[in-house]
Design a protein around this motif. Sequence first.
Motif, mmCIF file in Angstrom:
data_model
loop_
_atom_site.group_PDB
_atom_site.id
_atom_site.type_symbol
_atom_site.label_atom_id
_atom_site.label_comp_id
_atom_site.label_asym_id
_atom_site.label_seq_id
_atom_site.Cartn_x
_atom_site.Cartn_y
_atom_site.Cartn_z
ATOM 1 N N GLY A 106 15.120 5.494 27.483
ATOM 2 C CA GLY A 106 16.296 5.359 28.330
ATOM 3 C C GLY A 106 17.211 6.541 28.199
ATOM 4 O O GLY A 106 16.862 7.567 27.614
ATOM 5 N N LEU A 107 18.407 6.387 28.766
ATOM 6 C CA LEU A 107 19.434 7.422 28.731
ATOM 7 C C LEU A 107 20.480 7.041 27.698
ATOM 8 O O LEU A 107 21.066 5.948 27.775
ATOM 9 N N VAL A 108 20.700 7.916 26.737
ATOM 10 C CA VAL A 108 21.685 7.674 25.685
ATOM 11 C C VAL A 108 22.542 8.931 25.513
ATOM 12 O O VAL A 108 22.208 9.998 26.042
ATOM 13 N N GLN A 109 23.609 8.785 24.739
ATOM 14 C CA GLN A 109 24.463 9.922 24.454
ATOM 15 C C GLN A 109 24.090 10.528 23.098
ATOM 16 O O GLN A 109 23.519 9.855 22.236
ATOM 17 N N ALA A 110 24.452 11.782 22.921
ATOM 18 C CA ALA A 110 24.208 12.440 21.640
ATOM 19 C C ALA A 110 24.855 11.639 20.516
ATOM 20 O O ALA A 110 25.978 11.165 20.651
ATOM 21 N N GLY A 111 24.094 11.481 19.438
ATOM 22 C CA GLY A 111 24.572 10.706 18.303
ATOM 23 C C GLY A 111 24.126 9.259 18.310
ATOM 24 O O GLY A 111 24.224 8.569 17.285
#
Length: 122
Positions: free
Chosen positions: A10-15
């Motif tokens: 999926g799409l996640v944010q850095a960290g």
Amino acid sequence: QVQLLESGGGLVQAGDSLRLSCAASGRTFSNYAMGWFRQAPEKDREFLAVINGLGTVYADSVKGRFTMSRDSAKNTIYLQMSSLKPEDTAVYYCAVADKFYSGSREVEYAYWGQGTQVTVSS
């Protein structure tokens, strides 16, 4: 017929963290090495981790951030990814080898899943 089905991308944010799963069917895989690879756009497929007869081995690029595990009863392997970076963006593949002591080379793996996309935004 051997089939591998990845899920969890999926799409996640850095960290952020993400867990990938790979369900295998068609035979019992407890005596065969199973691994994770990834392929970023315009790059070669990269080895990430393998569980084989010697234990669990990780690529230096993910050591300490990614953890691979295996549930033999469910014929499923997992890749727990933490502290994700934009450079981790890729299609992630699971694979099964024909031997129990296979390692990091693609040619050692006979069966591959279709891949699951992981995108890490900055």
